[in-house]
Design a protein around this motif. Structure first.
Motif, PDB file in Angstrom:
ATOM      1  N   GLN A   1       0.801  -1.224   0.000  1.00  0.00           N
ATOM      2  CA  GLN A   1       0.000   0.000   0.000  1.00  0.00           C
ATOM      3  C   GLN A   1       0.838   1.280   0.000  1.00  0.00           C
ATOM      4  O   GLN A   1       0.375   2.299  -0.521  1.00  0.00           O
ATOM      5  CB  GLN A   1      -0.931   0.023   1.219  1.00  0.00           C
ATOM      6  N   LEU A   2       2.040   1.250   0.560  1.00  0.00           N
ATOM      7  CA  LEU A   2       2.759   2.505   0.786  1.00  0.00           C
ATOM      8  C   LEU A   2       4.047   2.664  -0.017  1.00  0.00           C
ATOM      9  O   LEU A   2       4.612   3.764  -0.017  1.00  0.00           O
ATOM     10  CB  LEU A   2       3.084   2.650   2.281  1.00  0.00           C
ATOM     11  N   THR A   3       4.518   1.639  -0.678  1.00  0.00           N
ATOM     12  CA  THR A   3       5.754   1.768  -1.446  1.00  0.00           C
ATOM     13  C   THR A   3       5.570   2.799  -2.553  1.00  0.00           C
ATOM     14  O   THR A   3       4.610   2.747  -3.318  1.00  0.00           O
ATOM     15  CB  THR A   3       6.171   0.406  -2.036  1.00  0.00           C
ATOM     16  N   GLY A   4       6.486   3.753  -2.587  1.00  0.00           N
ATOM     17  CA  GLY A   4       6.453   4.786  -3.619  1.00  0.00           C
ATOM     18  C   GLY A   4       5.515   5.948  -3.334  1.00  0.00           C
ATOM     19  O   GLY A   4       5.401   6.851  -4.157  1.00  0.00           O
ATOM     20  N   ARG A   5       4.861   5.973  -2.205  1.00  0.00           N
ATOM     21  CA  ARG A   5       3.932   7.062  -1.884  1.00  0.00           C
ATOM     22  C   ARG A   5       4.611   8.102  -1.001  1.00  0.00           C
ATOM     23  O   ARG A   5       5.458   7.787  -0.183  1.00  0.00           O
ATOM     24  CB  ARG A   5       2.704   6.527  -1.166  1.00  0.00           C
ATOM     25  N   GLN A   6       4.188   9.324  -1.167  1.00  0.00           N
ATOM     26  CA  GLN A   6       4.621  10.440  -0.329  1.00  0.00           C
ATOM     27  C   GLN A   6       3.466  10.776   0.613  1.00  0.00           C
ATOM     28  O   GLN A   6       2.297  10.619   0.265  1.00  0.00           O
ATOM     29  CB  GLN A   6       4.960  11.671  -1.194  1.00  0.00           C
ATOM     30  N   TYR A   7       3.800  11.270   1.805  1.00  0.00           N
ATOM     31  CA  TYR A   7       2.763  11.582   2.786  1.00  0.00           C
ATOM     32  C   TYR A   7       1.842  12.668   2.257  1.00  0.00           C
ATOM     33  O   TYR A   7       2.282  13.703   1.764  1.00  0.00           O
ATOM     34  CB  TYR A   7       3.383  12.044   4.111  1.00  0.00           C
TER      35      TYR A   7
ATOM     36  N   ASP B   1       4.663  -4.009  13.509  1.00  0.00           N
ATOM     37  CA  ASP B   1       5.841  -3.706  12.712  1.00  0.00           C
ATOM     38  C   ASP B   1       5.646  -2.351  12.060  1.00  0.00           C
ATOM     39  O   ASP B   1       4.545  -1.810  12.033  1.00  0.00           O
ATOM     40  CB  ASP B   1       6.069  -4.772  11.652  1.00  0.00           C
ATOM     41  N   LEU B   2       6.745  -1.808  11.539  1.00  0.00           N
ATOM     42  CA  LEU B   2       6.663  -0.468  10.965  1.00  0.00           C
ATOM     43  C   LEU B   2       7.213  -0.446   9.552  1.00  0.00           C
ATOM     44  O   LEU B   2       7.993  -1.290   9.143  1.00  0.00           O
ATOM     45  CB  LEU B   2       7.396   0.537  11.843  1.00  0.00           C
ATOM     46  N   PHE B   3       6.748   0.551   8.841  1.00  0.00           N
ATOM     47  CA  PHE B   3       7.207   0.847   7.488  1.00  0.00           C
ATOM     48  C   PHE B   3       7.531   2.329   7.472  1.00  0.00           C
ATOM     49  O   PHE B   3       6.765   3.137   7.977  1.00  0.00           O
ATOM     50  CB  PHE B   3       6.107   0.537   6.464  1.00  0.00           C
ATOM     51  N   ARG B   4       8.659   2.670   6.879  1.00  0.00           N
ATOM     52  CA  ARG B   4       8.956   4.098   6.753  1.00  0.00           C
ATOM     53  C   ARG B   4       9.723   4.342   5.458  1.00  0.00           C
ATOM     54  O   ARG B   4      10.452   3.491   4.968  1.00  0.00           O
ATOM     55  CB  ARG B   4       9.703   4.626   7.955  1.00  0.00           C
ATOM     56  N   ASN B   5       9.496   5.526   4.941  1.00  0.00           N
ATOM     57  CA  ASN B   5      10.263   6.006   3.797  1.00  0.00           C
ATOM     58  C   ASN B   5      10.639   7.459   4.085  1.00  0.00           C
ATOM     59  O   ASN B   5      10.587   7.894   5.232  1.00  0.00           O
ATOM     60  CB  ASN B   5       9.492   5.818   2.478  1.00  0.00           C
ATOM     61  N   ASP B   6      11.014   8.216   3.069  1.00  0.00           N
ATOM     62  CA  ASP B   6      11.478   9.584   3.286  1.00  0.00           C
ATOM     63  C   ASP B   6      10.410  10.521   3.835  1.00  0.00           C
ATOM     64  O   ASP B   6      10.724  11.493   4.508  1.00  0.00           O
ATOM     65  CB  ASP B   6      12.025  10.168   1.980  1.00  0.00           C
ATOM     66  N   SER B   7       9.130  10.229   3.557  1.00  0.00           N
ATOM     67  CA  SER B   7       8.107  11.197   3.936  1.00  0.00           C
ATOM     68  C   SER B   7       7.086  10.676   4.942  1.00  0.00           C
ATOM     69  O   SER B   7       6.328  11.462   5.498  1.00  0.00           O
ATOM     70  CB  SER B   7       7.370  11.693   2.695  1.00  0.00           C
ATOM     71  N   LEU B   8       7.006   9.360   5.173  1.00  0.00           N
ATOM     72  CA  LEU B   8       5.992   8.868   6.098  1.00  0.00           C
ATOM     73  C   LEU B   8       6.521   7.734   6.956  1.00  0.00           C
ATOM     74  O   LEU B   8       7.516   7.080   6.646  1.00  0.00           O
ATOM     75  CB  LEU B   8       4.708   8.457   5.380  1.00  0.00           C
ATOM     76  N   TYR B   9       5.797   7.533   8.045  1.00  0.00           N
ATOM     77  CA  TYR B   9       6.089   6.506   9.033  1.00  0.00           C
ATOM     78  C   TYR B   9       4.763   5.812   9.327  1.00  0.00           C
ATOM     79  O   TYR B   9       3.780   6.462   9.680  1.00  0.00           O
ATOM     80  CB  TYR B   9       6.645   7.181  10.287  1.00  0.00           C
TER      81      TYR B   9
END
Length: 150
Positions: A63-69, A131-139
């Protein structure tokens, strides 16, 4: 007259092998098996922490890979993730477990966050995994609680 009433109360219809009102013979009553109370899950029926952790990770990545907050979309993403995780966990068919899913999405702005949880339950049967997922803009942090229903 009182003696006659007592005799009538003790008699049961169809006790002599007569046919009941429906036209079928009445069978002798079999003793009921004692009720079965399950206080603990069986050997292979406990909360499956590792399988659920895998479900959480794959669902968040899908659901969140490649998405920005985006604050306007975060609420929708949370609902989609929580419902997908709950549905996949229920497919594991852990009998008598109440499954609760909580998902949180936050924007990464350099500030820290601390979260706490407190539960009163039976540590031998109930459990949780997150568990958690994070990228540059969201957590995103997703947690699944499994509470055994006695």
């Amino acid at each position: 007259m009182a003696d006659d009433e007592e005799v009538v109360d003790e008699e049961t219809p169809g006790a002599g092998g007569d046919e009941s009102e429906g036209g079928t013979p009445v069978e002798a009553e079999k003793p009921l098996a004692p009720p079965k109370y399950e206080v603990r899950p069986g050997l292979g029926e406990k909360f499956q922490s590792q399988n659920i952790r895998d479900i959480i990770l794959t669902t968040m990545q899908e659901q969140l890979t490649g998405r920005q907050y985006r604050s306007d979309q975060a609420q929708k993403w949370v609902k989609v993730i929580a419902n997908a995780v709950r549905q996949r966990v229920q497919e594991l068919d852990m009998k008598r477990y109440k499954i609760l899913v909580q998902c949180t999405i936050l924007e990464m702005k350099g500030a820290g966050v601390k979260c706490g949880q407190r539960c009163i339950w039976d540590p031998e049967t109930d459990d949780y995994v997150g568990d958690l997922f994070r990228n540059d803009s969201l957590y995103c942090y997703t947690i699944v609680y499994g509470v055994y229903m006695y």
